[in-house]
Design a protein around this motif. Structure first.
Motif, PDB file in Angstrom:
ATOM      1  N   ALA A 102       0.827  -1.217   0.000  1.00  0.00           N
ATOM      2  CA  ALA A 102       0.000   0.000   0.000  1.00  0.00           C
ATOM      3  C   ALA A 102       0.857   1.261   0.000  1.00  0.00           C
ATOM      4  CB  ALA A 102      -0.932  -0.010   1.201  1.00  0.00           C
ATOM      5  N   LYS A 103       2.070   1.151   0.541  1.00  0.00           N
ATOM      6  CA  LYS A 103       2.954   2.326   0.548  1.00  0.00           C
ATOM      7  C   LYS A 103       3.288   2.715  -0.894  1.00  0.00           C
ATOM      8  CE  LYS A 103       6.263   2.750   3.803  1.00  0.00           C
ATOM      9  NZ  LYS A 103       7.563   2.554   4.464  1.00  0.00           N
ATOM     10  N   ILE A 106       0.325   4.394  -2.458  1.00  0.00           N
ATOM     11  CA  ILE A 106       0.209   5.804  -2.048  1.00  0.00           C
ATOM     12  C   ILE A 106       1.175   6.665  -2.869  1.00  0.00           C
ATOM     13  CG2 ILE A 106       0.639   7.407  -0.117  1.00  0.00           C
ATOM     14  CD1 ILE A 106      -0.305   5.085   1.750  1.00  0.00           C
ATOM     15  N   TYR A 130       3.245   9.875   4.693  1.00  0.00           N
ATOM     16  CA  TYR A 130       2.393  10.777   3.899  1.00  0.00           C
ATOM     17  C   TYR A 130       3.132  12.058   3.508  1.00  0.00           C
ATOM     18  CZ  TYR A 130      -1.952   8.170   4.880  1.00  0.00           C
ATOM     19  OH  TYR A 130      -2.936   7.228   4.954  1.00  0.00           O
ATOM     20  N   ASN A 173      -6.997   8.851   6.219  1.00  0.00           N
ATOM     21  CA  ASN A 173      -6.634   7.505   6.659  1.00  0.00           C
ATOM     22  C   ASN A 173      -7.646   7.061   7.712  1.00  0.00           C
ATOM     23  OD1 ASN A 173      -3.878   6.098   8.599  1.00  0.00           O
ATOM     24  ND2 ASN A 173      -5.204   5.115   7.114  1.00  0.00           N
ATOM     25  N   ASP A 205      -6.981   6.093   2.376  1.00  0.00           N
ATOM     26  CA  ASP A 205      -6.150   4.951   2.777  1.00  0.00           C
ATOM     27  C   ASP A 205      -6.961   4.125   3.781  1.00  0.00           C
ATOM     28  OD1 ASP A 205      -4.326   3.215   3.901  1.00  0.00           O
ATOM     29  OD2 ASP A 205      -2.765   4.724   4.203  1.00  0.00           O
ATOM     30  N   ILE A 207      -6.339   0.837   4.651  1.00  0.00           N
ATOM     31  CA  ILE A 207      -5.572  -0.391   4.885  1.00  0.00           C
ATOM     32  C   ILE A 207      -5.994  -1.115   6.181  1.00  0.00           C
ATOM     33  CG2 ILE A 207      -3.619   0.788   6.029  1.00  0.00           C
ATOM     34  CD1 ILE A 207      -2.874  -1.927   3.568  1.00  0.00           C
ATOM     35  N   TYR A 208      -6.536  -0.363   7.160  1.00  0.00           N
ATOM     36  CA  TYR A 208      -6.967  -0.997   8.423  1.00  0.00           C
ATOM     37  C   TYR A 208      -8.472  -1.277   8.447  1.00  0.00           C
ATOM     38  CZ  TYR A 208      -2.321   0.265  10.047  1.00  0.00           C
ATOM     39  OH  TYR A 208      -0.951   0.372  10.180  1.00  0.00           O
ATOM     40  N   SER A 239      -1.727  -6.460   3.575  1.00  0.00           N
ATOM     41  CA  SER A 239      -0.706  -6.458   4.636  1.00  0.00           C
ATOM     42  C   SER A 239      -1.279  -6.654   6.034  1.00  0.00           C
ATOM     43  CB  SER A 239       0.079  -5.148   4.610  1.00  0.00           C
ATOM     44  OG  SER A 239       0.788  -5.022   3.402  1.00  0.00           O
ATOM     45  N   ARG A 248       4.218  -7.814   0.194  1.00  0.00           N
ATOM     46  CA  ARG A 248       4.205  -6.554  -0.555  1.00  0.00           C
ATOM     47  C   ARG A 248       3.137  -6.513  -1.639  1.00  0.00           C
ATOM     48  NH1 ARG A 248       4.630  -4.120   2.438  1.00  0.00           N
ATOM     49  NH2 ARG A 248       5.266  -2.240   1.352  1.00  0.00           N
ATOM     50  N   TYR A 329      -2.979   0.510  17.371  1.00  0.00           N
ATOM     51  CA  TYR A 329      -2.092   1.458  18.031  1.00  0.00           C
ATOM     52  C   TYR A 329      -2.776   2.144  19.209  1.00  0.00           C
ATOM     53  CZ  TYR A 329       0.032   0.962  13.427  1.00  0.00           C
ATOM     54  OH  TYR A 329       0.563   0.443  12.274  1.00  0.00           O
TER      55      TYR A 329
HETATM   56  N1  PMP Z   1      -0.994   3.066   5.111  1.00  0.00           N
HETATM   57  C1  PMP Z   1      -0.922   3.034   6.437  1.00  0.00           C
HETATM   58  C2  PMP Z   1      -1.808   3.924   7.222  1.00  0.00           C
HETATM   59  C3  PMP Z   1      -0.020   2.182   7.085  1.00  0.00           C
HETATM   60  O1  PMP Z   1       0.040   2.146   8.414  1.00  0.00           O
HETATM   61  C4  PMP Z   1       0.833   1.394   6.309  1.00  0.00           C
HETATM   62  C5  PMP Z   1       1.931   0.614   6.964  1.00  0.00           C
HETATM   63  N2  PMP Z   1       1.683  -0.582   7.222  1.00  0.00           N
HETATM   64  C6  PMP Z   1       0.696   1.427   4.920  1.00  0.00           C
HETATM   65  C7  PMP Z   1      -0.221   2.281   4.349  1.00  0.00           C
HETATM   66  C8  PMP Z   1       1.558   0.604   4.011  1.00  0.00           C
HETATM   67  O2  PMP Z   1       1.192  -0.717   3.968  1.00  0.00           O
HETATM   68  P1  PMP Z   1       2.050  -1.768   3.146  1.00  0.00           P
HETATM   69  O3  PMP Z   1       2.830  -2.535   4.158  1.00  0.00           O
HETATM   70  O4  PMP Z   1       1.053  -2.622   2.408  1.00  0.00           O
HETATM   71  O5  PMP Z   1       2.942  -1.021   2.229  1.00  0.00           O
END
Ligand code: PMP
Ligand code: GLU
Length: 402
Positions: A102-103, A106, A130, A173, A205, A207-208, A239, A248, A329
């Motif tokens: 996801a990084k 982004i 970010y 996010n 974003d 991802i969570y 992830s 990845r 967190y």
């Molecule tokens: N966005 C957020 C908010 C994250 O905390 C993270 C890190 N895990 C990522 C994106 C990136 O995820 P990835 O490990 O799939 O690159």
């Protein structure tokens, strides 16, 4: 040396603070020190067995070549099916791009939409990468501070007031790293309306998205109507939900023209994401989903334990925090300990020094809030076993007690 002069952009780039803090903790561990490590936000679980087996099967079947730069059709299809199954949303494969985590997704979005002089609105506290990734393009992060009182959520008015003629993107996010904040649906929709009203693209974003606690809900930002979806680029991946950080695989979902542009960029920069990981991700999305819920439950137990331990810290030490509704967190303010004697004769005046002293004195590793645009705060990732959490919290408590 002069021949190796670095570019100005790379010279000013700082290493990822989360990865740097984790490396520091690892280094101490390699020297034989028993470190209570709460730095890294990654599930401690091993990837589910069905997913691991799918990777082995992919290798055995000879899926060891380049794939299309933007990902295999099977995975794009699986992503679309998952959004239909989980949220009732309809996307086509042409709206999906698979990337190296996801990084990377982004970075693709920012690099495709932003350039020098553009402004990108980012609510703080924000995830470390970010602002760094925005600066890499020459664009300017416009930070909007949110507070504990608002549950660390940006209001529609704050968003509107931050918009200028140079605004090119807003980055949201939800659920949030580092705060664990989850947006109430009406507030999310109000942000979506501002984005439409002012025609601002939104990187959402998510991802969570699968890691929610205490009744917190989740709404995909693109779900508020076609006008919102036309301006939204969703970022997510396998992830966190499937404990697949090392594989990845991340994705973006958005308007076809942006996806195409990002695919071009990716084809020049990295070619395709790992072929074997892509087949594994197909199984993660299409296969049984029980392991996602089992891991979420485990995280929720830890979250409840951490909150139970931390609530008395409010009165005892003046520590403040908003309870996380998602992610993994705990994000708390340790301002009240600044300038006061802490255990081991330490006195600190900011969160970065607090983390350094805590590591030295108690061998507990946290990440400073300074890295997330939140001075005075520290982040504790509870994506680790309960024994480490219990002992680590004991040690933080003793440190604060002085
Ligand atoms: N966005 C957020 C908010 C994250 O905390 C993270 C890190 N895990 C990522 C994106 C990136 O995820 P990835 O490990 O799939 O690159
Ligand atoms: N996102 C995780 C974290 O915040 C992993 C580290 C990183 O990718 O920077 O800890």
């Amino acid at each position: 040396m002069s021949a190796l002069r670095l570019s100005p952009v790379v010279q000013s780039l700082k290493p990822s603070a989360t990865l740097a803090a984790a490396a520091k903790a690892k280094d101490l561990k390699s020297k034989g020190i028993n470190v209570y490590d709460f730095t890294l936000g990654e599930p401690d679980f091993i990837t589910p067995a069905n997913v691991r087996q799918a990777a082995v099967a992919a290798m055995e079947a000879g899926h060891t070549h380049y794939t299309p730069s933007g990902g295999i059709p099977e995975l794009k299809k699986a992503v679309c099916a998952a959004y239909k199954r989980d949220y009732g949303l309809d996307f086509t494969a042409a709206q999906v791009l698979i990337s190296n985590g996801a990084k990377h997704s982004i970075h693709n979005v920012i690099a495709s939409l932003c350039g020098p002089g553009d402004e990108v609105i980012i609510p703080a506290p924000y995830w470390v990468s970010y602002s760094a990734l925005v600066e890499l393009t020459g664009a300017l992060p416009v930070i909007v501070d949110t507070s504990e009182a608002s549950g660390f959520c940006m209001s529609a008015d704050q968003f509107r007031n931050a918009i200028t003629p140079r605004t090119r993107l807003m980055m949201l996010n939800n659920p949030s790293n580092p705060t664990g904040a989850t947006y109430p649906v009406d507030q999310l929709e109000a942000l979506a309306r501002v984005a439409v009203e002012h025609d601002i693209p939104v990187l959402s974003d998510e991802i969570y998205e699968k890691l929610l606690y205490a009744g917190a809900g989740f709404r995909c930002f693109a779900s508020f109507g076609a006008d919102v979806a036309a301006r939204t680029i969703i970022v997510s991946g396998v992830s966190k939900a499937y404990a697949m950080t090392g594989w990845r695989i991340g994705w973006t979902i958005g308007p076809v023209e942006v996806i195409k542009a990002m695919d071009n960029l990716q084809s020049q920069e990295t070619s395709n994401p790992c072929s074997i990981s892509q087949y594994a991700a197909v199984e993660a999305l299409n296969g049984p989903q029980e392991s996602v819920e089992a891991m979420r439950c485990e995280f929720e137990k830890r979250r409840d334990y951490v909150m139970g331990r931390m609530r008395p810290w409010r009165e005892k030490f003046g520590v403040t925090f908003a309870e996380p509704g998602g992610a993994f967190y705990a994000f708390f303010n340790v301002n009240s300990s600044f300038g006061k004697p802490l255990a081991g004769g330490h006195t600190v005046y900011n969160a970065t020094d607090f983390c350094t002293a805590l590591l030295e004195q108690a061998h507990v590793a946290l990440v400073t809030g300074d890295a997330f645009g939140a001075p005075g705060y520290v982040r504790l990732s509870f994506a680790t076993n309960i024994e480490t959490i219990t002992a680590g919290l004991d040690r933080i408590e003793a440190f604060l007690a002085g």
